[in-house]
Design a protein around this motif. Structure first.
Motif, PDB file in Angstrom:
ATOM      1  N   GLN A  11       0.759  26.016 -16.864  1.00  0.00           N
ATOM      2  CA  GLN A  11       1.391  25.336 -15.745  1.00  0.00           C
ATOM      3  C   GLN A  11       0.436  24.342 -15.080  1.00  0.00           C
ATOM      4  OE1 GLN A  11       4.525  25.386 -14.538  1.00  0.00           O
ATOM      5  NE2 GLN A  11       5.038  26.617 -16.336  1.00  0.00           N
ATOM      6  N   TYR A  12       0.910  23.155 -14.848  1.00  0.00           N
ATOM      7  CA  TYR A  12       0.150  22.137 -14.131  1.00  0.00           C
ATOM      8  C   TYR A  12       0.587  22.052 -12.671  1.00  0.00           C
ATOM      9  CZ  TYR A  12      -1.861  20.414 -18.468  1.00  0.00           C
ATOM     10  OH  TYR A  12      -2.563  20.308 -19.633  1.00  0.00           O
ATOM     11  N   LEU A  41      -2.065  19.785 -10.990  1.00  0.00           N
ATOM     12  CA  LEU A  41      -3.390  19.767 -11.609  1.00  0.00           C
ATOM     13  C   LEU A  41      -3.558  18.489 -12.422  1.00  0.00           C
ATOM     14  CD1 LEU A  41      -6.001  21.380 -12.300  1.00  0.00           C
ATOM     15  CD2 LEU A  41      -4.755  22.262 -14.286  1.00  0.00           C
ATOM     16  N   VAL A  42      -4.636  17.772 -12.183  1.00  0.00           N
ATOM     17  CA  VAL A  42      -4.983  16.611 -12.996  1.00  0.00           C
ATOM     18  C   VAL A  42      -6.360  16.884 -13.600  1.00  0.00           C
ATOM     19  CG1 VAL A  42      -3.554  14.924 -11.792  1.00  0.00           C
ATOM     20  CG2 VAL A  42      -5.843  15.348 -10.962  1.00  0.00           C
ATOM     21  N   LYS A  43      -6.509  16.512 -14.817  1.00  0.00           N
ATOM     22  CA  LYS A  43      -7.679  16.858 -15.630  1.00  0.00           C
ATOM     23  C   LYS A  43      -7.556  18.334 -16.009  1.00  0.00           C
ATOM     24  CE  LYS A  43      -9.969  12.952 -14.644  1.00  0.00           C
ATOM     25  NZ  LYS A  43     -10.662  12.029 -15.458  1.00  0.00           N
ATOM     26  N   GLU A  44      -8.087  18.711 -17.103  1.00  0.00           N
ATOM     27  CA  GLU A  44      -7.983  20.089 -17.580  1.00  0.00           C
ATOM     28  C   GLU A  44      -9.345  20.762 -17.499  1.00  0.00           C
ATOM     29  OE1 GLU A  44      -6.342  19.624 -21.485  1.00  0.00           O
ATOM     30  OE2 GLU A  44      -4.317  19.429 -20.700  1.00  0.00           O
ATOM     31  N   PRO A  45      -9.571  21.561 -16.469  1.00  0.00           N
ATOM     32  CA  PRO A  45     -10.888  22.196 -16.342  1.00  0.00           C
ATOM     33  C   PRO A  45     -11.070  23.296 -17.384  1.00  0.00           C
ATOM     34  CG  PRO A  45      -9.401  23.027 -14.660  1.00  0.00           C
ATOM     35  CD  PRO A  45      -8.663  21.939 -15.397  1.00  0.00           C
ATOM     36  N   LYS A  46     -12.242  23.310 -17.960  1.00  0.00           N
ATOM     37  CA  LYS A  46     -12.579  24.366 -18.925  1.00  0.00           C
ATOM     38  C   LYS A  46     -13.219  25.530 -18.188  1.00  0.00           C
ATOM     39  CE  LYS A  46     -13.065  21.516 -22.965  1.00  0.00           C
ATOM     40  NZ  LYS A  46     -13.335  20.132 -22.921  1.00  0.00           N
ATOM     41  N   ARG A  84      -9.495  19.300 -10.101  1.00  0.00           N
ATOM     42  CA  ARG A  84      -8.859  18.207  -9.360  1.00  0.00           C
ATOM     43  C   ARG A  84      -7.347  18.387  -9.317  1.00  0.00           C
ATOM     44  NH1 ARG A  84     -12.996  15.892 -12.549  1.00  0.00           N
ATOM     45  NH2 ARG A  84     -14.574  14.886 -11.289  1.00  0.00           N
ATOM     46  N   PHE A  85      -6.807  18.237  -8.120  1.00  0.00           N
ATOM     47  CA  PHE A  85      -5.371  18.338  -7.891  1.00  0.00           C
ATOM     48  C   PHE A  85      -4.891  17.113  -7.119  1.00  0.00           C
ATOM     49  CE2 PHE A  85      -6.596  22.879  -7.830  1.00  0.00           C
ATOM     50  CZ  PHE A  85      -5.622  23.439  -8.647  1.00  0.00           C
ATOM     51  N   ILE A  86      -3.577  16.886  -7.196  1.00  0.00           N
ATOM     52  CA  ILE A  86      -2.902  16.041  -6.226  1.00  0.00           C
ATOM     53  C   ILE A  86      -2.031  16.994  -5.412  1.00  0.00           C
ATOM     54  CG2 ILE A  86      -1.256  14.185  -5.811  1.00  0.00           C
ATOM     55  CD1 ILE A  86      -2.153  12.954  -8.473  1.00  0.00           C
ATOM     56  N   GLN A  87      -2.262  17.030  -4.122  1.00  0.00           N
ATOM     57  CA  GLN A  87      -1.493  17.875  -3.205  1.00  0.00           C
ATOM     58  C   GLN A  87      -0.315  17.060  -2.700  1.00  0.00           C
ATOM     59  OE1 GLN A  87      -3.661  18.980   0.296  1.00  0.00           O
ATOM     60  NE2 GLN A  87      -2.164  20.499   0.924  1.00  0.00           N
ATOM     61  N   VAL A  88       0.886  17.622  -2.830  1.00  0.00           N
ATOM     62  CA  VAL A  88       2.110  16.954  -2.381  1.00  0.00           C
ATOM     63  C   VAL A  88       2.609  17.709  -1.138  1.00  0.00           C
ATOM     64  CG1 VAL A  88       4.425  16.206  -3.006  1.00  0.00           C
ATOM     65  CG2 VAL A  88       2.636  16.355  -4.770  1.00  0.00           C
ATOM     66  N   MET A  97      -2.875  16.901 -17.500  1.00  0.00           N
ATOM     67  CA  MET A  97      -2.025  15.839 -17.000  1.00  0.00           C
ATOM     68  C   MET A  97      -2.928  14.764 -16.413  1.00  0.00           C
ATOM     69  SD  MET A  97       1.003  16.003 -14.092  1.00  0.00           S
ATOM     70  CE  MET A  97       1.931  17.198 -15.009  1.00  0.00           C
ATOM     71  N   THR A  98      -2.615  13.536 -16.706  1.00  0.00           N
ATOM     72  CA  THR A  98      -3.402  12.440 -16.150  1.00  0.00           C
ATOM     73  C   THR A  98      -2.924  12.130 -14.736  1.00  0.00           C
ATOM     74  OG1 THR A  98      -1.929  10.711 -16.932  1.00  0.00           O
ATOM     75  CG2 THR A  98      -3.678  11.426 -18.451  1.00  0.00           C
ATOM     76  N   THR A  99      -3.780  11.490 -13.976  1.00  0.00           N
ATOM     77  CA  THR A  99      -3.419  11.093 -12.614  1.00  0.00           C
ATOM     78  C   THR A  99      -2.246  10.114 -12.642  1.00  0.00           C
ATOM     79  OG1 THR A  99      -5.681  11.429 -11.872  1.00  0.00           O
ATOM     80  CG2 THR A  99      -4.288  10.047 -10.490  1.00  0.00           C
ATOM     81  N   ALA A 100      -2.256   9.181 -13.574  1.00  0.00           N
ATOM     82  CA  ALA A 100      -1.176   8.191 -13.664  1.00  0.00           C
ATOM     83  C   ALA A 100       0.164   8.875 -13.934  1.00  0.00           C
ATOM     84  CB  ALA A 100      -1.489   7.165 -14.748  1.00  0.00           C
TER      85      ALA A 100
END
Length: 107
Positions: free
Chosen positions: A76-77, A49-54, A96-100, A1-4
């Motif tokens: 799941q993102y 989750l933003v960006k897909e870590p390998k 990288r995550f965005i915490q809500v 998922m992108t940040t935008a």
């Protein structure tokens, strides 16, 4: 998922979960050492989750995210509850995550 996309998705998701529009966002950038396992307690908030870590496994009450995990047909993102993040590799990994963080109780 992108940040935008995440920033567009979050307001709708907050309403779906029954919270008001009063919430904070926090960008979280974790740097995991080789083979590191990190736990996050997110009982009153959720992480997108933003960006897909390998070579990383993310497991929570909401589900699993692991690009190499072939036994699942859905990744799941969104993560909530006890989140366990495992670096399965032998080098450092960025997650990288965005915490809500809702500031009000569910309706």
């Amino acid at each position: 998922m992108t940040t935008a996309f995440a920033l567009e998705y979050i307001p709708r998701r907050v309403k779906e979960l029954g919270y008001c529009d009063d919430y904070s966002l926090r960008f979280v950038h974790l740097v995991l050492k080789a083979s590191e396992v990190r736990k996050i307690e997110a009982t009153c908030e959720f992480f997108i989750l933003v960006k897909e870590p390998k070579n990383v496994n993310i497991d929570s009450d909401m589900g699993i995210f692991d690009l190499a995990y072939i036994a699942t047909n859905e990744l799941q993102y969104e993560h909530q509850g006890i989140i366990t993040i495992t670096n399965k590799g032998d080098t450092k990994r960025d997650v990288r995550f965005i915490q809500v963080i809702p500031k009000t109780i569910r309706k």
